[in-house]
Write a protein that holds these residues in place. Sequence first.
Motif, short mmCIF file in Angstrom:
data_model
loop_
_atom_site.label_atom_id
_atom_site.label_comp_id
_atom_site.label_asym_id
_atom_site.label_seq_id
_atom_site.Cartn_x
_atom_site.Cartn_y
_atom_site.Cartn_z
N ASP A 12 -0.12 14.07 -2.52
CA ASP A 12 0.16 14.59 -3.85
C ASP A 12 1.27 13.77 -4.51
O ASP A 12 2.29 13.51 -3.90
N SER A 13 1.05 13.34 -5.75
CA SER A 13 2.03 12.58 -6.53
C SER A 13 2.35 11.25 -5.86
O SER A 13 3.45 11.01 -5.37
N ILE A 14 1.36 10.37 -5.85
CA ILE A 14 1.44 9.08 -5.17
C ILE A 14 1.32 7.98 -6.23
O ILE A 14 0.35 7.92 -6.97
N GLY A 15 2.33 7.10 -6.30
CA GLY A 15 2.30 6.02 -7.27
C GLY A 15 2.62 4.68 -6.65
O GLY A 15 3.32 4.60 -5.65
N GLY A 16 2.11 3.62 -7.27
CA GLY A 16 2.42 2.28 -6.78
C GLY A 16 3.90 2.00 -6.80
O GLY A 16 4.44 1.34 -5.91
N LEU A 17 4.61 2.54 -7.80
CA LEU A 17 6.07 2.36 -7.89
C LEU A 17 6.82 3.66 -7.65
O LEU A 17 7.82 3.67 -6.95
N VAL A 18 6.35 4.77 -8.26
CA VAL A 18 7.07 6.04 -8.19
C VAL A 18 6.07 7.18 -8.03
O VAL A 18 5.05 7.22 -8.72
N GLY A 19 6.37 8.12 -7.15
CA GLY A 19 5.51 9.29 -6.99
C GLY A 19 5.55 10.19 -8.21
O GLY A 19 4.54 10.54 -8.78
N ILE A 20 6.78 10.56 -8.63
CA ILE A 20 6.94 11.39 -9.82
C ILE A 20 8.09 10.84 -10.66
O ILE A 20 9.19 10.63 -10.16
N ASN A 21 7.79 10.57 -11.93
CA ASN A 21 8.80 10.10 -12.88
C ASN A 21 9.23 11.31 -13.71
O ASN A 21 8.48 11.80 -14.54
N GLU A 22 10.44 11.81 -13.43
CA GLU A 22 10.95 13.02 -14.07
C GLU A 22 11.21 12.79 -15.57
O GLU A 22 11.19 11.66 -16.04
N GLU A 46 -13.05 6.13 -0.30
CA GLU A 46 -13.20 7.58 -0.24
C GLU A 46 -12.00 8.22 0.44
O GLU A 46 -11.56 7.79 1.50
N VAL A 47 -11.47 9.25 -0.21
CA VAL A 47 -10.35 9.99 0.33
C VAL A 47 -10.89 11.22 1.03
O VAL A 47 -11.67 11.97 0.46
N ASP A 48 -10.49 11.43 2.26
CA ASP A 48 -10.95 12.57 3.04
C ASP A 48 -9.99 13.73 2.81
O ASP A 48 -9.01 13.89 3.53
N ALA A 49 -10.28 14.54 1.79
CA ALA A 49 -9.43 15.69 1.48
C ALA A 49 -10.06 16.93 2.10
O ALA A 49 -11.22 17.23 1.87
N GLU A 50 -9.27 17.66 2.86
CA GLU A 50 -9.78 18.85 3.52
C GLU A 50 -9.19 20.09 2.89
O GLU A 50 -8.02 20.12 2.51
N LEU A 51 -9.99 21.14 2.78
CA LEU A 51 -9.55 22.41 2.24
C LEU A 51 -9.21 23.33 3.40
O LEU A 51 -10.03 23.60 4.26
N ASP A 52 -7.96 23.82 3.42
CA ASP A 52 -7.50 24.73 4.46
C ASP A 52 -7.58 26.15 3.91
O ASP A 52 -6.71 26.60 3.18
N THR A 79 0.84 -1.19 0.00
CA THR A 79 0.00 0.00 0.00
C THR A 79 0.87 1.25 0.00
O THR A 79 1.93 1.28 0.62
N VAL A 80 0.40 2.25 -0.73
CA VAL A 80 1.07 3.54 -0.77
C VAL A 80 0.01 4.61 -0.54
O VAL A 80 -1.00 4.64 -1.24
N ARG A 81 0.24 5.48 0.45
CA ARG A 81 -0.72 6.53 0.80
C ARG A 81 -0.01 7.86 0.91
O ARG A 81 1.10 7.93 1.41
N GLY A 82 -0.69 8.91 0.49
CA GLY A 82 -0.15 10.26 0.62
C GLY A 82 -1.12 11.26 0.03
O GLY A 82 -2.25 10.92 -0.31
N GLY A 96 -4.39 8.53 -2.88
CA GLY A 96 -3.84 9.88 -2.91
C GLY A 96 -4.90 10.88 -3.30
O GLY A 96 -5.90 10.53 -3.92
N GLU A 97 -4.68 12.14 -2.95
CA GLU A 97 -5.64 13.19 -3.26
C GLU A 97 -5.47 13.74 -4.67
O GLU A 97 -6.43 14.02 -5.36
N TYR A 98 -4.21 13.93 -5.10
CA TYR A 98 -3.92 14.51 -6.40
C TYR A 98 -2.80 13.72 -7.05
O TYR A 98 -1.81 13.40 -6.41
N TYR A 99 -2.93 13.43 -8.34
CA TYR A 99 -1.92 12.71 -9.10
C TYR A 99 -1.59 11.36 -8.47
O TYR A 99 -0.52 11.14 -7.93
N ALA A 100 -2.53 10.44 -8.55
CA ALA A 100 -2.33 9.08 -8.02
C ALA A 100 -2.43 8.08 -9.17
O ALA A 100 -3.36 8.15 -9.98
N GLY A 101 -1.45 7.14 -9.23
CA GLY A 101 -1.46 6.15 -10.30
C GLY A 101 -0.85 4.84 -9.85
O GLY A 101 -0.08 4.79 -8.90
N GLY A 102 -1.21 3.77 -10.55
CA GLY A 102 -0.71 2.45 -10.22
C GLY A 102 0.79 2.31 -10.41
O GLY A 102 1.47 1.62 -9.65
#
Length: 182
Positions: A55-65, A109-115, A50-53, A81-87
């Motif tokens: 922004d930019s959450i991936g099963g293998l990599v959060g961000i592939n440059e 369901e992801v509990d995303a809160e707006l601050d 499992t991977v949780r976060g 993830g809340e934003y940019y989530a992929g397998g």
Amino acid sequence: TQGGGVAGRNEGLIQNATNRAGSIQVVNQYAGGIAGSNRGLLAGCTFHGTVRGADSIGGLVGINESSGQIVNCTFSGAVTGEYYAGGIAGQNYGAVIQCRNSGSINTTEVDAELDLDAINREQLNAAENVPVCTDIGGVAGYSSGIIQSCTNSGSVGYDHVGYNIGGIVGRQSGYLDGCANS
């Protein structure tokens, strides 16, 4: 914050790494079962867990440059993830080739809160500030790079929650070829 089961950031070669029954969780951004961010080559890697976060959450990599390559890698388990989530990758600017996802992506369901205190007027209409999930995909959440010959057999998305949800990629402006979603 960057979190990965093998490396926080990969700038070289990670080959045939296997991580089973792992759990990665970061508070802010860039989390992946293998690396938080990738600028090098991941080849033949597997992560089951499992991977949780946020922004930019991936099963293998959060961000592939843009210099990053993910080739012949596999993910199974669950990504949330809340934003940019992929397998495979939360965000892809490089190349994802012949990868396979069978994990579930944001199926609860992801509990995303707006601050409101942390937002200024210029940021008010930014997609990142919308309190729902955006850019969620079976292979990548967002891609302006290359996704080629990849497959997704995992469930993607939670009923009636989010924007830009796709079996292969949630939102893309790059090159997509020969992929299959089932």
